[in-house]
Scaffold this motif. Structure first.
Motif, mmCIF file in Angstrom:
data_model
loop_
_atom_site.group_PDB
_atom_site.id
_atom_site.type_symbol
_atom_site.label_atom_id
_atom_site.label_comp_id
_atom_site.label_asym_id
_atom_site.label_seq_id
_atom_site.Cartn_x
_atom_site.Cartn_y
_atom_site.Cartn_z
ATOM 1 N N PRO A 165 0.828 -1.204 0.000
ATOM 2 C CA PRO A 165 0.000 0.000 0.000
ATOM 3 C C PRO A 165 0.868 1.261 0.000
ATOM 4 C CG PRO A 165 0.184 -0.807 2.222
ATOM 5 C CD PRO A 165 0.941 -1.775 1.339
ATOM 6 N N ASP A 166 0.353 2.325 -0.570
ATOM 7 C CA ASP A 166 0.971 3.652 -0.484
ATOM 8 C C ASP A 166 -0.146 4.605 -0.084
ATOM 9 O OD1 ASP A 166 2.513 5.927 -0.645
ATOM 10 O OD2 ASP A 166 2.577 5.963 -2.839
ATOM 11 N N THR A 167 -0.096 5.069 1.164
ATOM 12 C CA THR A 167 -1.156 5.912 1.706
ATOM 13 C C THR A 167 -0.669 7.346 1.817
ATOM 14 O OG1 THR A 167 -2.031 4.039 2.939
ATOM 15 C CG2 THR A 167 -2.735 6.217 3.657
ATOM 16 N N SER A 168 -1.487 8.273 1.326
ATOM 17 C CA SER A 168 -1.159 9.693 1.439
ATOM 18 C C SER A 168 -2.363 10.431 2.008
ATOM 19 C CB SER A 168 -0.747 10.276 0.086
ATOM 20 O OG SER A 168 -1.807 10.179 -0.829
ATOM 21 N N SER A 169 -2.072 11.522 2.691
ATOM 22 C CA SER A 169 -3.126 12.342 3.296
ATOM 23 C C SER A 169 -2.972 13.782 2.838
ATOM 24 C CB SER A 169 -3.040 12.306 4.827
ATOM 25 O OG SER A 169 -3.227 11.012 5.303
ATOM 26 N N GLU A 170 -4.106 14.419 2.560
ATOM 27 C CA GLU A 170 -4.099 15.841 2.251
ATOM 28 C C GLU A 170 -3.871 16.619 3.539
ATOM 29 O OE1 GLU A 170 -7.865 16.659 0.443
ATOM 30 O OE2 GLU A 170 -7.299 15.745 -1.462
ATOM 31 N N ASP A 171 -3.370 17.823 3.414
ATOM 32 C CA ASP A 171 -3.204 18.680 4.583
ATOM 33 C C ASP A 171 -4.566 18.970 5.203
ATOM 34 O OD1 ASP A 171 -0.461 18.819 4.210
ATOM 35 O OD2 ASP A 171 -0.577 20.672 3.031
ATOM 36 N N PRO A 172 -4.604 19.140 6.530
ATOM 37 C CA PRO A 172 -5.885 19.465 7.166
ATOM 38 C C PRO A 172 -6.332 20.882 6.801
ATOM 39 C CG PRO A 172 -4.105 19.523 8.781
ATOM 40 C CD PRO A 172 -3.516 19.028 7.496
ATOM 41 N N ASP A 173 -7.637 21.095 6.861
ATOM 42 C CA ASP A 173 -8.207 22.429 6.654
ATOM 43 C C ASP A 173 -8.314 23.111 8.012
ATOM 44 O OD1 ASP A 173 -8.628 22.154 3.866
ATOM 45 O OD2 ASP A 173 -10.474 21.024 4.248
ATOM 46 N N THR A 174 -7.866 24.383 8.085
ATOM 47 C CA THR A 174 -7.962 25.165 9.318
ATOM 48 C C THR A 174 -9.036 26.231 9.118
ATOM 49 O OG1 THR A 174 -5.603 24.829 9.714
ATOM 50 C CG2 THR A 174 -6.678 26.580 10.968
ATOM 51 N N PHE A 175 -9.921 26.347 10.092
ATOM 52 C CA PHE A 175 -11.051 27.251 10.000
ATOM 53 C C PHE A 175 -10.829 28.488 10.876
ATOM 54 C CE2 PHE A 175 -12.448 23.200 8.543
ATOM 55 C CZ PHE A 175 -13.314 23.489 7.504
ATOM 56 N N LEU A 176 -11.586 29.518 10.590
ATOM 57 C CA LEU A 176 -11.464 30.797 11.286
ATOM 58 C C LEU A 176 -11.586 30.649 12.789
ATOM 59 C CD1 LEU A 176 -11.142 33.874 11.067
ATOM 60 C CD2 LEU A 176 -13.615 34.041 10.738
ATOM 61 N N ASP A 177 -12.443 29.742 13.239
ATOM 62 C CA ASP A 177 -12.628 29.581 14.693
ATOM 63 C C ASP A 177 -11.489 28.792 15.337
ATOM 64 O OD1 ASP A 177 -13.123 26.948 13.967
ATOM 65 O OD2 ASP A 177 -15.155 26.885 14.777
ATOM 66 N N GLY A 178 -10.520 28.341 14.528
ATOM 67 C CA GLY A 178 -9.361 27.663 15.083
ATOM 68 C C GLY A 178 -9.388 26.148 14.991
ATOM 69 N N HIS A 179 -10.532 25.538 14.678
ATOM 70 C CA HIS A 179 -10.562 24.078 14.605
ATOM 71 C C HIS A 179 -10.011 23.605 13.262
ATOM 72 C CE1 HIS A 179 -14.298 24.279 12.174
ATOM 73 N NE2 HIS A 179 -14.082 22.989 11.910
ATOM 74 N N GLU A 180 -9.579 22.360 13.235
ATOM 75 C CA GLU A 180 -9.070 21.742 12.017
ATOM 76 C C GLU A 180 -9.865 20.498 11.686
ATOM 77 O OE1 GLU A 180 -4.897 20.847 12.386
ATOM 78 O OE2 GLU A 180 -4.327 22.907 11.948
ATOM 79 N N GLU A 181 -10.002 20.256 10.392
ATOM 80 C CA GLU A 181 -10.616 19.018 9.917
ATOM 81 C C GLU A 181 -9.584 18.295 9.061
ATOM 82 O OE1 GLU A 181 -14.336 19.840 7.963
ATOM 83 O OE2 GLU A 181 -15.138 20.852 9.741
ATOM 84 N N ALA A 182 -9.453 17.005 9.319
ATOM 85 C CA ALA A 182 -8.442 16.196 8.626
ATOM 86 C C ALA A 182 -8.682 16.192 7.122
ATOM 87 C CB ALA A 182 -8.457 14.774 9.154
ATOM 88 N N GLY A 183 -7.570 16.164 6.380
ATOM 89 C CA GLY A 183 -7.658 16.044 4.934
ATOM 90 C C GLY A 183 -7.985 14.618 4.531
#
Length: 139
Positions: free
Chosen positions: A35-53
């Motif tokens: 397997p070759d697994t890659s992840s996108e960078d997380p998104d950072t929101f104005l309120d400071g929270h992040e959501e995984a890519g």
């Protein structure tokens, strides 16, 4: 606790279905389903929270075979079937129950190497639909 099987081989690698199955086992000196697994960078929101890519995984069936210059050898077969998407099965060890299946895209293999030598040729086929199952009947 069940006994663990840690030795690769004797086992098998087959590609194709029904009457058109090609068995790589007797020529294969190395086999991997990788397997070759890659992840996108997380998104950072104005309120400071992040959501995984998003995470994606691609697979390859790769290894090494001894060259066979006969017209029904693996290299000739791969050249004839290059580009075809075929089912495959890898059984890492015949005494264990694990079987790895999926579909791969056949790619041509090279020819040649050192004169008066049993040369090795590496192969790498892109793969999809990877699954594991048991070789035991009814499991």
């Amino acid at each position: 606790m069940a006994e663990k099987t840690r030795i690769l081989g004797p086992g098998s690698l087959t590609i194709g279905a029904n009457q058109s199955v090609k068995d790589f086992s007797a020529d294969c000196t190395n086999i991997k389903v990788t397997p070759d697994t890659s992840s996108e960078d997380p998104d950072t929101f104005l309120d400071g929270h992040e959501e995984a890519g998003a995470q994606t995984t691609t697979w390859t069936v790769e290894g090494t075979v001894k060259e066979d210059y006969s017209t029904d050898g693996l290299q000739a077969w791969c050249l004839l079937h290059a580009g075809e998407i075929l089912p495959f099965t890898v059984i890492p060890n015949n005494t264990a129950k694990l079987k790895i299946t999926g579909k791969l895209t056949v790619a041509p293999l090279g020819f040649g190497g050192d004169v008066k030598a049993r040369n090795d040729i590496d192969f790498s086929f892109s793969a999809t639909d990877i699954a594991t199952a048991s070789t035991a009947t009814g499991e």
